[in-house]
Every structure is written in C-alpha cells, then in structure tokens.
Design an enzyme around this catalytic site. Structure first.
Site, mmCIF file in Angstrom:
data_model
loop_
_atom_site.group_PDB
_atom_site.id
_atom_site.type_symbol
_atom_site.label_atom_id
_atom_site.label_comp_id
_atom_site.label_asym_id
_atom_site.label_seq_id
_atom_site.Cartn_x
_atom_site.Cartn_y
_atom_site.Cartn_z
ATOM 1 N N SER A 40 0.845 -1.196 0.000
ATOM 2 C CA SER A 40 0.000 0.000 0.000
ATOM 3 C C SER A 40 0.874 1.237 0.000
ATOM 4 O O SER A 40 2.098 1.146 0.104
ATOM 5 C CB SER A 40 -0.913 0.005 1.221
ATOM 6 O OG SER A 40 -0.167 0.374 2.356
ATOM 7 N N LYS A 41 0.216 2.380 -0.080
ATOM 8 C CA LYS A 41 0.945 3.651 -0.109
ATOM 9 C C LYS A 41 1.880 3.782 1.087
ATOM 10 O O LYS A 41 2.935 4.394 1.003
ATOM 11 C CB LYS A 41 -0.051 4.824 -0.095
ATOM 12 C CG LYS A 41 -0.642 5.079 -1.469
ATOM 13 C CD LYS A 41 -1.018 6.546 -1.645
ATOM 14 C CE LYS A 41 -1.617 6.798 -3.016
ATOM 15 N NZ LYS A 41 -3.060 6.998 -3.018
ATOM 16 N N ARG A 42 1.481 3.154 2.188
ATOM 17 C CA ARG A 42 2.298 3.248 3.398
ATOM 18 C C ARG A 42 3.671 2.585 3.231
ATOM 19 O O ARG A 42 4.585 2.825 3.997
ATOM 20 C CB ARG A 42 1.556 2.638 4.595
ATOM 21 C CG ARG A 42 0.799 3.669 5.407
ATOM 22 C CD ARG A 42 -0.176 3.030 6.350
ATOM 23 N NE ARG A 42 -1.309 2.489 5.610
ATOM 24 C CZ ARG A 42 -1.797 1.274 5.758
ATOM 25 N NH1 ARG A 42 -1.261 0.447 6.622
ATOM 26 N NH2 ARG A 42 -2.824 0.874 5.049
#
Ligand code: GLU
Length: 479
Positions: free
Chosen positions: A250-252
């Site tokens: 994910s973006k994280r």
C-alpha cells in the site's frame, strides 16, 4: 472469437504498481491471443478523479511499453449509457428506488451489530407502494437506485487463475446501490459495478483480468450481466502484491507509483520484466525476458494463486542486468537526466567525455541514479582527498613518481590509452619502483581515493577533460 481485454484504472492517484502489473497481464494475454487491449479511464468519482492522474497513468503505461489498441475511453463521457441500463433494470422490475436516510441506514446497521449480524441492507424499500414512494418524495428525500439481489442464489464461475469460485448471493450485502442521488423522475450518479458491466458489455470484453481484491465485485457483476441479458465474460483474478511482512502493498510502503520507480533509476524493460514475475513464471524458468518474449509463452496456468511478495533485491538485480548490457549511447540518454537533476549542467560538448564515462560505469550500475555517485570523480576539476589517498601520495618515493608522470604529460601530450600505459612503464623504470606502487599512487592522485573504476580508462577521460594535470598538481601540493 477475438480476445478483448481491458485495463480500467481510476484516476484517483498515480499509476500504482498493482494496476501496472494488472496492465502487464492484460497486455501479455492480449498479445498472446492476438487480441485487443482496451484502455478505459474510470473517472466517475468526480471529487477524487484528477486529470493529472489520468496523464500520469497514460504516461506510465506508455513508458512501460504497454501500448493499448483502443481508447482511452472515459466513463465520465458515458453516463447516459449507464442511466439507460439502469432504466432498463427498473423497467424489468429488477431495480427500484430506495429512500432510506443515512440516519435510518445507520440505525439499521447498529441494530444488526447488536444482534451479531453482518451489516447488510435489509431490502426494506424493495416493494414500496406508489403512495409510500410519493410520500417520501414529498418529504424531500433523495433516492438511491438499488438492484435486487436474490439471496437464494449461488453464483459460480470458473476463474482462469483460481479455478471454480462460489459465492452465496446472501453474502453480498443485500440489494445493491447502482445509482445515487436520484428522484422519482431522475437517475443520479451511476456507480462502479453497474458502469463496469455496462462498459464491458458495450466494449465486447471477453476476459476480465484484474486484481483479486475485485472478487466480491465479480459476484455482483455476474448478476448484473444476467439481468441485462448479456453473456458473462471469463474472469481471471490475479494475486495481490504483498510487502515484506506479507500484507497488501500500500501507499504506506513508500514507493508504489510507477513514476517513483522511474525516478529511483529503474529502466522500463527491467520493471515490466520484474512485474511479469510478480505472480507468473515462464515455462522454461527464465527470469530475464522482453514483454514480447513473455507474451509468446504467457498463460494463466502459470499464474500463482498466492500473493506475490515484492522483492527489491530481485528488482535491483534485474535492473542491473539491463544496465550492464545496454548500449552506452542509449544508457547515456537515460542517465543524463539524473546527472542534471544532481545539479550538473551538461552541454553538447560534454558528450565527448560523457559517452566513454558511461561506457566505463555502465557495468557497475544497479540503478541509473548510481551514476551520480559513481561519476563524482569526473565532473569537477578537483576532488577532495580521502585520508588513505592522502597518505599514499605522501609515501617515500611517491612524489617523485607523480612528478615523473606530470613531466611526461606536459612533455609529450599523450592521448591514447597506449600512450598513457607507456608513460606509466617509463616512469616505473626511471624511478626504479614497483609498477603496483605507481598505479596505486596514480589512482590516489587522480581520483583522491584508492577505490574506483578502471584506472587507465578513468585517466583517459580525465585527460579528455583536462583534469589530470590539475589533480596531479593538487596531489603534489599535499606533500
Ligand atoms: N476501476 C477499478 C480499479 O481501479 C478497476 C475495475 C475493473 O478492473 O473492473 O480498481
């Protein structure tokens, strides 16, 4: 039957590696089958969709070499088509207007939670009488259009990756919203599942290839195909891309956009090669191949069901394989923007020393961005001296060696590699020292370091730049 597949990205962010990998599998399958690859931009979410994201997606796909045959089509320009389909569903008694307020829906969910039931719409407005409907309208309530889901249905399909998949319609959350903000006479904003199905029918899509996170949508969409009287396409749900801890990337996780990978110095053929390996393996177990080579061998039999872990080391290794064998002129075109971004102003005249420099550095690059670090010996006239290099030039006998080289350079202006080698041999003999000492001292003086790229090739480039004499003088000044 001509195979027709599509990529349907939502322009609510930059081109994500997961979407790009889905594009790769669609492209490979289309090319393998001699079919068509269609690009559709799903921009019905007016608030979150942005033109700059669309541009980023198109540029990313082109950069990766994933050219499409038709499109891009924009869902925002096709809203009438979706509304017509919704009207058809209403006319057939398969969809209806529901007038629940957000508060009523919340209360319903709270009650379900209190009874340990899964949240779902309880279909309470499925059979409103015309009078009830008129009363809600008179209250000024807005309606959504809900598609009827028959809870007794079992939905099955043969997934090209996962084999037989079965869903109970009762697990789909009750009658499904296909349009928002409607009234008795209007149909508001059509929603994702409906628009996708209408488009896939209209675009004669034969195979829907997309991420595994869409499986529940597939069950709903199959019901919509049936309701609209259309043939159901084949489905292939590709495995998710996972981070190192086994969760969905994910973006994280930091870098997930194709443009980020580009900026980090990965080259397109290496990145698509790597993405192909995220979930697929070649029958001959080859790891390095072009898109066309992969397309020849591609089949869903060799796509994994399990998630694919993102492996930076493998991506770096593949990238280095491409860089190590790339034609220096091509490599220079790709590497130059990294040098410029690092603050080096380069003119046409600089190509003269840049080309041999890139030929020299190419075989040791992992990412294009490494060129900045590795070329620091060559971009400025003088360099800082590392401590061990400084010690080296101060050793007994070394200043005389360096002076000998300097005299040789000023005396005869040697230019070729052979001339430089001859000069080293002459000085070695004249000073009565070991050649190893001359080479090590020369490296220390010319590069200000004891490690670096091939000494003689480096020297030739420094000579072209007129940097070798100042550096030898700089070294002698330390003595
Ligand atoms: N627009 C959807 C997404 O970006 C893709 C839908 C589909 O492939 O059916 O996830």
């Amino acid at each position: 039957m001509t195979v027709r597949v599509r990529l349907a990205p939502s322009p609510t962010g930059t081109l994500h590696i997961g979407t790009a990998r889905t594009a790769v599998f669609n492209w490979l399958y289309a090319r393998h089958e001699g079919g068509q690859f269609i690009l559709r931009i799903e921009d019905t979410d007016e608030e979150r969709s942005k033109p700059e994201f669309t541009e980023n997606i198109l540029a990313g796909l082109k950069w990766l070499g994933l050219e499409w045959d038709e499109g891009p089509f924009f869902q925002s320009q096709r809203l009438d088509l979706y509304r017509q389909a919704i009207q058809t569903l209403i006319d057939r008694g398969l969809a209806y207007r529901a007038y629940d307020t957000p508060e009523e829906l919340d209360a319903m969910r709270e009650a379900q939670k209190a009874n340990n039931q899964a949240p779902r719409y309880d279909n309470r407005h499925r059979d409103l009488t015309p009078d009830q409907q008129a009363a809600y309208e008179a209250e000024g309530r807005s309606a959504v259009i809900r598609f009827k889901i028959d809870d007794s249905r079992t939905i099955t399909w043969h997934d090209l990756v996962r084999g037989p998949v079965t869903w109970q319609a009762s697990d789909l959350g009750g009658d499904m919203v296909v349009a928002r903000a409607s009234s008795a006479s209007t149909i508001g904003q059509p929603l994702y599942n409906l628009a996708v199905v209408v488009d896939d029918i209209d675009m004669a899509i034969t195979h829907v290839i997309r991420g595994e996170d869409h499986i529940a949508n597939t069950a709903k969409q199959i019901l919509l195909y049936e309701a609209l009287g259309a043939a159901v396409p084949a489905f292939a749900h590709t495995p998710l891309i996972l981070n190192q801890s086994g969760q969905k990337l994910s973006k994280r996780d930091g870098v997930t956009s194709i443009s980020d990978f580009q900026q980090l110095g990965f080259v397109a053929p290496a990145l698509v090669n790597y993405m192909t390996l995220l979930g697929w393996s070649a029958p001959d177990a080859a790891e390095q191949f072009t898109l066309d080579e992969a397309a020849q061998q591609f089949s869903f039999d060799r796509v994994n069901k399990a998630g694919a872990k993102f492996d930076w080391d493998k991506l770096d290794w593949l990238n280095s394989q491409y860089l190590h064998t790339m034609d220096p002129a091509e490599l220079l075109v790709l590497a130059q923007p990294f040098l410029e971004a690092a603050g080096h102003t380069l003119s046409d005249a600089d190509q003269l020393w840049l080309l041999p420099l890139i030929a020299l550095l190419g075989p040791s690059l992992t990412r294009l961005s490494d060129v900045v670090d590795q070329s620091h010996f060559f971009v400025t006239e003088t360099v800082p001296f590392a401590e061990d290099a400084q010690t080296q030039v101060q050793l007994d006998g070394v200043p005389a060696v360096l002076q000998g080289i300097l005299d040789g350079l000023t005396g005869q202006n040697p230019l070729t590699l052979d001339d430089l080698k001859a000069l080293v041999n002459d000085v070695t003999k004249a000073q009565g020292v070991k050649k190893g000492l001359v080479m090590k001292s020369l490296r220390a003086a010319l590069m200000g370091a004891l490690q670096g790229p091939d000494l003689m090739e480096s020297w030739l480039i420094l000579r072209q730049r007129g940097f070798d004499v100042p550096r030898l003088k700089q070294a002698l000044a330390l003595v």
